[in-house]
Design a protein around this motif. Sequence first.
Motif, short mmCIF file in Angstrom:
data_model
loop_
_atom_site.label_atom_id
_atom_site.label_comp_id
_atom_site.label_asym_id
_atom_site.label_seq_id
_atom_site.Cartn_x
_atom_site.Cartn_y
_atom_site.Cartn_z
N ARG A 224 0.84 -1.19 0.00
CA ARG A 224 0.00 0.00 0.00
C ARG A 224 0.88 1.26 0.00
O ARG A 224 1.95 1.29 0.61
N HIS A 225 0.41 2.28 -0.68
CA HIS A 225 1.12 3.57 -0.67
C HIS A 225 0.10 4.69 -0.72
O HIS A 225 -0.82 4.66 -1.53
N ASP A 226 0.25 5.66 0.18
CA ASP A 226 -0.65 6.82 0.25
C ASP A 226 0.01 8.04 -0.38
O ASP A 226 1.19 8.32 -0.12
N LYS A 252 2.95 3.69 7.97
CA LYS A 252 2.46 4.66 6.99
C LYS A 252 2.59 6.13 7.43
O LYS A 252 2.06 7.02 6.78
N ASP A 255 3.87 8.53 4.69
CA ASP A 255 2.85 8.83 3.68
C ASP A 255 1.85 9.85 4.20
O ASP A 255 1.44 10.77 3.47
N LYS A 267 9.46 0.84 6.21
CA LYS A 267 8.25 0.14 5.79
C LYS A 267 8.02 -1.08 6.68
O LYS A 267 8.94 -1.85 6.95
N SER A 269 4.38 -3.73 8.04
CA SER A 269 2.92 -3.91 8.10
C SER A 269 2.61 -5.08 9.01
O SER A 269 3.44 -5.98 9.19
#
Length: 402
Positions: A224-226, A252, A255, A267, A269
């Motif tokens: 995922r990337h915002d 995140k 981001d 990074k 998660s």
Amino acid sequence: MTKKGRAIILMMDSFGLGGAEDAAKFGDAGADTLGHIAAARGGLKVPNLAALGLLKAAEASSGAAPQAGPQEGAKINLPAKYGFMREISRGKDTSSGHWEMAGSPVQFEWGYFKPDYPSFPEELIQKICAEAGIPGILGNKAASGTEIIEELGEEHIQTGKPICYTSADSVFQIAAHEKHFGLDRLYKLCEIAFKHVAPYNIARVIARPFEGEKKGEFKRTKNRHDYSVKPPMVTVLDEIKNAGGEVISVGKISDIYAKQGITKAVKASGLEELWNATLAEAAAAPDFSLVFTNFVDFDMAWGHRRDTEGYARGLEYFDTRLPELAAQMKEGDIAFITADHGCDPTYKGTDHTREHVPVIMFGPGVRPQFIGGRDTYADLGQTVAEYFKLPPLKFGKSFLND
């Protein structure tokens, strides 16, 4: 002159304590993430959070003690200040909550897309498709990310059309298959979309890559990337970086702040991986460093999915890792536990809920105290600024020496 000590922010995404005075304005009267989870579960085993004052803060926030049951076996033995914070930003979204706690409340109205089909203006979709060279989009409505991928994943693979959807937040989300569509291509598409949603005052475009070949097998990946607009004013992250300090984001965070004020982005998660990364970065961080982690699963995996049992198990696991952080803190270090909004898994719908959030500060030299209900999340940022002897922020009142 080097500023001594390290600060750590453990941001439990969506962990509300109920009690928000303006909850009815947002359609969230009576929402209470912690209280309702504890009641539905018939108890919670969070002895370390309890030792730091969480349950007392929750009772002060909502007016009723959470039905968590006896809390025995705490392994953390550090003094703490504890209380709750009120949000003054006009939204109950991720960006508003994070920016406010760093000293930059959102005092304007975000733009939103309507929830029913078609959510997005035809002119907007035409511009995105033309520049990206795609044949069209699927979805075009407000939806749960996991559900819309399950619904349209096979058609996406067959047609090459990305799945575009929104939510109650100010977002434009794009889901696409990592292999069949391509991760780099998805990121490029999101960059194009981010440019074209700017006139609509949208806070974020979110890339939601997934894998799997057929219905029942689709699963979102960790990539995922915002793509976020920048905070409207200087934050404590900027102040630390500009003064020569280190701001280490885990998960995140980078981001959400559009990389503003970040010196290193890590990074990670999943709750376990985020904790492992946080502990590693906190152990290695030099003096005059802030380690800032977003524990996204509370919101993404459990709050929005209305998974009360998953949320409860996540809280209990989070609690078990706190003694590890406490054991590696040195004299002068401080750590905070807080949240950006609520997401009561027992409440109607699947959206965030307007609630107070916890604020706990602990460390070897902290003076234990109940610090009451704070008037803004920005009190946390102001406290960090004072801790590092930085210029005061425009918003917030420090509780460092209360």
